[in-house]
Design a protein around this motif. Structure first.
Motif, PDB file in Angstrom:
ATOM      1  N   VAL A   1       7.729 -12.333  11.569  1.00 29.56           N
ATOM      2  CA  VAL A   1       6.387 -12.694  11.152  1.00 29.56           C
ATOM      3  C   VAL A   1       5.991 -11.708  10.056  1.00 29.56           C
ATOM      4  O   VAL A   1       6.358 -10.549  10.095  1.00 29.56           O
ATOM      5  N   ASP A   2       5.243 -12.167   9.079  1.00 37.75           N
ATOM      6  CA  ASP A   2       4.804 -11.282   8.011  1.00 37.75           C
ATOM      7  C   ASP A   2       4.099 -10.067   8.591  1.00 37.75           C
ATOM      8  O   ASP A   2       3.363 -10.175   9.567  1.00 37.75           O
ATOM      9  N   SER A   3       4.277  -8.919   7.942  1.00 39.33           N
ATOM     10  CA  SER A   3       3.644  -7.698   8.436  1.00 39.33           C
ATOM     11  C   SER A   3       2.123  -7.824   8.435  1.00 39.33           C
ATOM     12  O   SER A   3       1.452  -7.292   9.308  1.00 39.33           O
TER      13      SER A   3
ATOM     14  N   GLY B   1      11.012 -13.281   0.961  1.00 33.37           N
ATOM     15  CA  GLY B   1      10.155 -14.101   0.119  1.00 33.37           C
ATOM     16  C   GLY B   1       9.416 -13.344  -0.965  1.00 33.37           C
ATOM     17  O   GLY B   1       8.600 -13.924  -1.679  1.00 33.37           O
ATOM     18  N   GLU B   2       9.667 -12.071  -1.077  1.00 37.16           N
ATOM     19  CA  GLU B   2       9.059 -11.256  -2.120  1.00 37.16           C
ATOM     20  C   GLU B   2       9.959 -10.065  -2.388  1.00 37.16           C
ATOM     21  O   GLU B   2      10.863  -9.774  -1.609  1.00 37.16           O
ATOM     22  N   SER B   3       9.710  -9.376  -3.480  1.00 32.96           N
ATOM     23  CA  SER B   3      10.529  -8.214  -3.819  1.00 32.96           C
ATOM     24  C   SER B   3      10.246  -7.072  -2.840  1.00 32.96           C
ATOM     25  O   SER B   3       9.175  -7.029  -2.217  1.00 32.96           O
ATOM     26  N   PRO B   4      11.183  -6.142  -2.720  1.00 37.44           N
ATOM     27  CA  PRO B   4      10.925  -4.981  -1.850  1.00 37.44           C
ATOM     28  C   PRO B   4       9.675  -4.205  -2.274  1.00 37.44           C
ATOM     29  O   PRO B   4       8.910  -3.759  -1.424  1.00 37.44           O
ATOM     30  N   TYR B   5       9.476  -4.064  -3.567  1.00 39.35           N
ATOM     31  CA  TYR B   5       8.303  -3.333  -4.045  1.00 39.35           C
ATOM     32  C   TYR B   5       7.013  -4.043  -3.637  1.00 39.35           C
ATOM     33  O   TYR B   5       6.085  -3.423  -3.125  1.00 39.35           O
TER      34      TYR B   5
ATOM     35  N   HIS C   1       6.576  -6.065  -1.191  1.00 35.75           N
ATOM     36  CA  HIS C   1       6.439  -5.963   0.265  1.00 35.75           C
ATOM     37  C   HIS C   1       5.912  -4.581   0.647  1.00 35.75           C
ATOM     38  O   HIS C   1       5.007  -4.462   1.483  1.00 35.75           O
ATOM     39  N   LEU C   2       6.456  -3.540   0.037  1.00 35.83           N
ATOM     40  CA  LEU C   2       6.004  -2.176   0.312  1.00 35.83           C
ATOM     41  C   LEU C   2       4.531  -2.009  -0.041  1.00 35.83           C
ATOM     42  O   LEU C   2       3.754  -1.453   0.743  1.00 35.83           O
ATOM     43  N   VAL C   3       4.127  -2.493  -1.202  1.00 39.98           N
ATOM     44  CA  VAL C   3       2.715  -2.391  -1.597  1.00 39.98           C
ATOM     45  C   VAL C   3       1.836  -3.141  -0.601  1.00 39.98           C
ATOM     46  O   VAL C   3       0.775  -2.650  -0.210  1.00 39.98           O
ATOM     47  N   GLY C   4       2.282  -4.300  -0.144  1.00 38.45           N
ATOM     48  CA  GLY C   4       1.522  -5.055   0.854  1.00 38.45           C
ATOM     49  C   GLY C   4       1.354  -4.287   2.154  1.00 38.45           C
ATOM     50  O   GLY C   4       0.266  -4.260   2.737  1.00 38.45           O
ATOM     51  N   VAL C   5       2.435  -3.658   2.617  1.00 38.57           N
ATOM     52  CA  VAL C   5       2.360  -2.838   3.837  1.00 38.57           C
ATOM     53  C   VAL C   5       1.375  -1.701   3.634  1.00 38.57           C
ATOM     54  O   VAL C   5       0.524  -1.431   4.494  1.00 38.57           O
ATOM     55  N   ARG C   6       1.463  -1.031   2.494  1.00 38.83           N
ATOM     56  CA  ARG C   6       0.554   0.086   2.217  1.00 38.83           C
ATOM     57  C   ARG C   6      -0.898  -0.374   2.159  1.00 38.83           C
ATOM     58  O   ARG C   6      -1.789   0.301   2.682  1.00 38.83           O
TER      59      ARG C   6
ATOM     60  N   PHE D   1      -5.937  -3.228  -4.252  1.00 35.61           N
ATOM     61  CA  PHE D   1      -6.723  -3.581  -3.069  1.00 35.61           C
ATOM     62  C   PHE D   1      -7.627  -4.772  -3.377  1.00 35.61           C
ATOM     63  O   PHE D   1      -7.706  -5.724  -2.604  1.00 35.61           O
ATOM     64  N   ALA D   2      -8.298  -4.731  -4.521  1.00 30.51           N
ATOM     65  CA  ALA D   2      -9.201  -5.823  -4.896  1.00 30.51           C
ATOM     66  C   ALA D   2      -8.435  -7.127  -5.101  1.00 30.51           C
ATOM     67  O   ALA D   2      -8.926  -8.199  -4.719  1.00 30.51           O
ATOM     68  N   ARG D   3      -7.234  -7.059  -5.669  1.00 25.90           N
ATOM     69  CA  ARG D   3      -6.426  -8.281  -5.836  1.00 25.90           C
ATOM     70  C   ARG D   3      -6.066  -8.872  -4.478  1.00 25.90           C
ATOM     71  O   ARG D   3      -6.105 -10.072  -4.283  1.00 25.90           O
TER      72      ARG D   3
END
Length: 160
Positions: free
Chosen positions: A4-6, A99-103, A105-110, A144-146
């Motif tokens: 499941v998505d983080s 479904g997305e690049s590692p970068y 995904h990392l930004v999303g987790v952060r 964050f705003a995006r």
């Protein structure tokens, strides 16, 4: 949970943590539920069928590494090494399976971790940005705003 998505997992945990304390008209709970529903809807394909993602062990190892080190500088080479794959093979497999690049995904987790801290602490936005791996506070605010549709301070005011 890597199937499941983080973001979905984080929202579900937040809803579960808040439900015992919720009032029927709690806007925070309503926002969490709406975010969870939106995240689940986004995981459906054009026919409305949920896509099953099969994540192979190598990519799972990279995701585990990312989850354990998300606040530290992480490069593609670090993740490829954790996966036991070459950089090229890792990038191709990660994008295909996640479904997305590692970068991204990392930004999303952060950003998810930062949103949780904004909601649950009174720490400054600067401290949260730095603790969540963003070296540039203005870059953090734009990202964050995006993702959340408003600035970190405004989001905190409506979700804390």
């Amino acid at each position: 949970v890597h199937g499941v998505d983080s973001s979905v997992s984080a929202i579900a945990r937040a809803v579960g943590a808040e439900l015992p304390h919720a009032r029927g008209d709690d806007p925070g709970i309503e926002a969490l539920v709406n975010a969870l529903v939106l995240a689940l809807v986004r995981r459906r394909d054009a026919r409305g069928l949920e896509r099953e993602r099969v994540i192979e062990p190598a990519i799972r190892r990279a995701l585990d590494y990312l989850e354990a080190h998300w606040s530290h500088p992480i490069g593609v080479d670090d993740l490829a090494r954790a996966a036991g794959l070459s950089r090229f093979v890792f990038l191709r497999k990660f994008k295909a399976q996640i479904g997305e690049s590692p970068y991204r995904h990392l930004v999303g987790v952060r950003l998810d971790r930062a949103a949780e801290r904004l909601r649950s602490t009174r720490d400054s936005v600067l401290a949260i940005a730095l603790d969540c791996g963003f070296g540039d506070p203005s870059r953090f605010a734009r990202a964050f705003a995006r993702r959340f549709g408003e600035s970190p301070l405004r989001w905190r005011a409506t979700n804390a």
